[in-house]
Design a protein around this motif. Structure first.
Motif, mmCIF file in Angstrom:
data_model
loop_
_atom_site.group_PDB
_atom_site.id
_atom_site.type_symbol
_atom_site.label_atom_id
_atom_site.label_comp_id
_atom_site.label_asym_id
_atom_site.label_seq_id
_atom_site.Cartn_x
_atom_site.Cartn_y
_atom_site.Cartn_z
ATOM 1 N N ALA A 27 0.813 -1.217 0.000
ATOM 2 C CA ALA A 27 0.000 0.000 0.000
ATOM 3 C C ALA A 27 0.845 1.265 0.000
ATOM 4 O O ALA A 27 0.377 2.330 -0.425
ATOM 5 C CB ALA A 27 -0.916 0.012 1.223
ATOM 6 N N MET A 28 2.097 1.154 0.450
ATOM 7 C CA MET A 28 2.957 2.326 0.593
ATOM 8 C C MET A 28 4.347 2.008 0.028
ATOM 9 O O MET A 28 5.329 1.899 0.757
ATOM 10 C CB MET A 28 3.031 2.704 2.081
ATOM 11 N N PRO A 29 4.443 1.830 -1.293
ATOM 12 C CA PRO A 29 5.717 1.424 -1.894
ATOM 13 C C PRO A 29 6.739 2.563 -1.885
ATOM 14 O O PRO A 29 6.424 3.710 -1.562
ATOM 15 C CB PRO A 29 5.315 1.062 -3.329
ATOM 16 N N ASN A 30 7.967 2.231 -2.240
ATOM 17 C CA ASN A 30 9.005 3.254 -2.346
ATOM 18 C C ASN A 30 8.539 4.370 -3.274
ATOM 19 O O ASN A 30 7.954 4.112 -4.326
ATOM 20 C CB ASN A 30 10.303 2.645 -2.888
ATOM 21 N N ARG A 75 5.983 7.709 3.111
ATOM 22 C CA ARG A 75 7.139 7.013 3.690
ATOM 23 C C ARG A 75 8.226 7.966 4.149
ATOM 24 O O ARG A 75 9.227 7.534 4.730
ATOM 25 C CB ARG A 75 7.734 6.041 2.668
ATOM 26 N N GLU A 76 8.055 9.258 3.918
ATOM 27 C CA GLU A 76 9.128 10.203 4.202
ATOM 28 C C GLU A 76 9.509 10.238 5.681
ATOM 29 O O GLU A 76 10.654 10.517 6.028
ATOM 30 C CB GLU A 76 8.732 11.607 3.730
ATOM 31 N N ALA A 77 8.546 9.983 6.556
ATOM 32 C CA ALA A 77 8.854 10.006 7.990
ATOM 33 C C ALA A 77 9.544 8.724 8.455
ATOM 34 O O ALA A 77 10.058 8.668 9.571
ATOM 35 C CB ALA A 77 7.585 10.223 8.797
ATOM 36 N N LEU A 78 9.554 7.691 7.611
ATOM 37 C CA LEU A 78 10.232 6.444 7.953
ATOM 38 C C LEU A 78 11.734 6.606 7.767
ATOM 39 O O LEU A 78 12.193 7.184 6.770
ATOM 40 C CB LEU A 78 9.718 5.301 7.087
ATOM 41 N N SER A 79 12.511 6.114 8.708
ATOM 42 C CA SER A 79 13.964 6.255 8.636
ATOM 43 C C SER A 79 14.591 5.278 7.655
ATOM 44 O O SER A 79 15.733 5.465 7.229
ATOM 45 C CB SER A 79 14.566 6.029 10.024
ATOM 46 N N LEU A 119 9.861 -4.252 12.884
ATOM 47 C CA LEU A 119 9.367 -2.955 13.327
ATOM 48 C C LEU A 119 10.011 -1.866 12.467
ATOM 49 O O LEU A 119 11.231 -1.839 12.314
ATOM 50 C CB LEU A 119 9.696 -2.720 14.806
ATOM 51 N N TYR A 120 9.210 -0.964 11.957
ATOM 52 C CA TYR A 120 9.662 0.044 11.009
ATOM 53 C C TYR A 120 9.773 1.389 11.717
ATOM 54 O O TYR A 120 8.776 1.987 12.130
ATOM 55 C CB TYR A 120 8.693 0.123 9.830
ATOM 56 N N ARG A 121 11.018 1.855 11.840
ATOM 57 C CA ARG A 121 11.278 3.057 12.635
ATOM 58 C C ARG A 121 10.786 4.317 11.914
ATOM 59 O O ARG A 121 10.922 4.462 10.703
ATOM 60 C CB ARG A 121 12.764 3.183 12.929
ATOM 61 N N ARG A 122 10.270 5.216 12.734
ATOM 62 C CA ARG A 122 9.708 6.460 12.216
ATOM 63 C C ARG A 122 10.085 7.601 13.158
ATOM 64 O O ARG A 122 10.378 7.394 14.328
ATOM 65 C CB ARG A 122 8.179 6.321 12.158
ATOM 66 N N ASN A 131 -2.081 9.614 6.018
ATOM 67 C CA ASN A 131 -0.914 9.492 6.895
ATOM 68 C C ASN A 131 -0.284 8.106 6.876
ATOM 69 O O ASN A 131 0.721 7.880 7.555
ATOM 70 C CB ASN A 131 -1.307 9.852 8.329
ATOM 71 N N GLY A 132 -0.870 7.196 6.115
ATOM 72 C CA GLY A 132 -0.363 5.837 6.043
ATOM 73 C C GLY A 132 -1.490 4.843 6.236
ATOM 74 O O GLY A 132 -2.539 5.186 6.801
ATOM 75 N N PRO A 133 -1.333 3.613 5.751
ATOM 76 C CA PRO A 133 -2.386 2.597 5.877
ATOM 77 C C PRO A 133 -2.889 2.496 7.316
ATOM 78 O O PRO A 133 -2.110 2.603 8.273
ATOM 79 C CB PRO A 133 -1.696 1.305 5.435
#
Length: 297
Positions: free
Chosen positions: A202-205, A210-214, A229-232, A282-284
């Motif tokens: 749902a949120m590909p590259n 995804r900008e807030a994801l590190s 776990l996906y860091r943000r 804001n994301g899925p």
């Protein structure tokens, strides 16, 4: 404790404390202003809801029309998610409810109308807590006790077992979301979550969400399950008075299937989903209600 909280509130909303001259010192009794000027700490107007709302900056949520006052923009007083939760759970009349992160108390307002025995609503953000108290007064919320602090040690130490835990907009702000799910499972046999989640599909590259994801992915183990776990980060959003995220700038999103798997491992065998929004700005995001058919399992 109350005096300290009021001093903190005054500094947050921009009031200046009154200063008294010490012995042997003289100062103008008006402090350099006209003697008939209204002091900053006072409201020289007819009492009304707007006066109370204007005490604390940064409102996110709108007040119901009958209040006749402007706060934030989002009308959560008519949010369909809480009625859906209650449809799954059944009546909460006379039941014990814990609400994690009430924000400004609008979901609390909806829960309160169903006559629970009580609602413990725990908020860590000082300004949000003060806004909850104003909401409680303006909307005449009768069954809720708002508490200021971190709900994690409360979940770890309280001896209360709740009939329902409501955690809307909370899980994705946690620095250890798996631990929160585990604690919830220790304190109730029924939980409602609304949360954002990570989805590569749902949120590909290239997706701006995804900008807030590190880009960092950490994996932890839970009962034989490997959980990525996906860091943000908040990118300084916490500096705004209206900030409504978590208390740590480092937080992690989980994948939806992992959330559901962990709930299953915790013994929740009745799991229902709704409000699936893979295109949420804001994301899925999605809602999940989970209950154990064997209490205390």
């Amino acid at each position: 404790m109350l005096a300290r909280l009021l001093r903190t509130a005054s500094s947050l909303v921009g009031f200046e404390p009154l200063h008294r001259s010490g012995p042997g010192k003289r100062r103008n009794s008006s402090g350099g202003r006209r003697a008939d000027a209204v002091l900053d700490q006072y409201v020289d107007a007819m009492p009304c809801a707007q006066n109370a709302i204007d005490v604390v900056p940064g409102w996110n949520l709108a007040m119901p029309p009958h209040v006749g006052a402007a706060a934030g923009d989002t009308p959560l007083y008519q949010d369909a998610r809480i009625p859906w939760c209650l449809e799954q759970f059944g009546s909460i009349a006379g039941r014990k409810v814990l609400e994690l992160g009430p924000l400004e108390g609008m979901h609390t307002y909806l829960l309160d109308q169903q006559q629970p025995a009580f609602i413990h609503a725990i908020e860590a953000n000082r300004l949000a807590f003060l806004r909850c108290l104003i909401t409680k007064e303006l909307l005449e919320i009768k069954h809720a006790k708002f508490m200021l602090g971190n709900f994690l040690p409360w979940l770890e130490q309280t001896d209360v077992r709740y009939d329902l835990i409501v955690a809307s907009g909370v899980l994705y702000h946690m620095s250890n979301p798996v631990h929160l799910l585990e604690l919830i499972g220790q304190r109730s046999d029924a939980v409602y979550l609304w949360t954002h989640c990570f989805s590569e599909q749902a949120m590909p590259n290239g997706d701006p969400r995804r900008e807030a994801l590190s880009g960092e992915v950490e994996a932890i183990g839970f009962r034989g399950l490997n959980v990525p776990l996906y860091r943000r980060g908040y990118h300084n959003a916490w500096k705004a008075k209206a900030f409504c995220g978590g208390m740590h700038d480092r937080h992690y999103w989980m994948e939806r299937d992992d959330i559901l798997r962990i709930l299953g491992l915790l013994g929740f065998d009745d799991i229902r989903m709704a409000h699936d929004q893979p295109d949420h700005p804001n994301g899925p995001a999605f809602s999940v209600f989970a209950r154990r058919s064997a209490p205390g399992a």
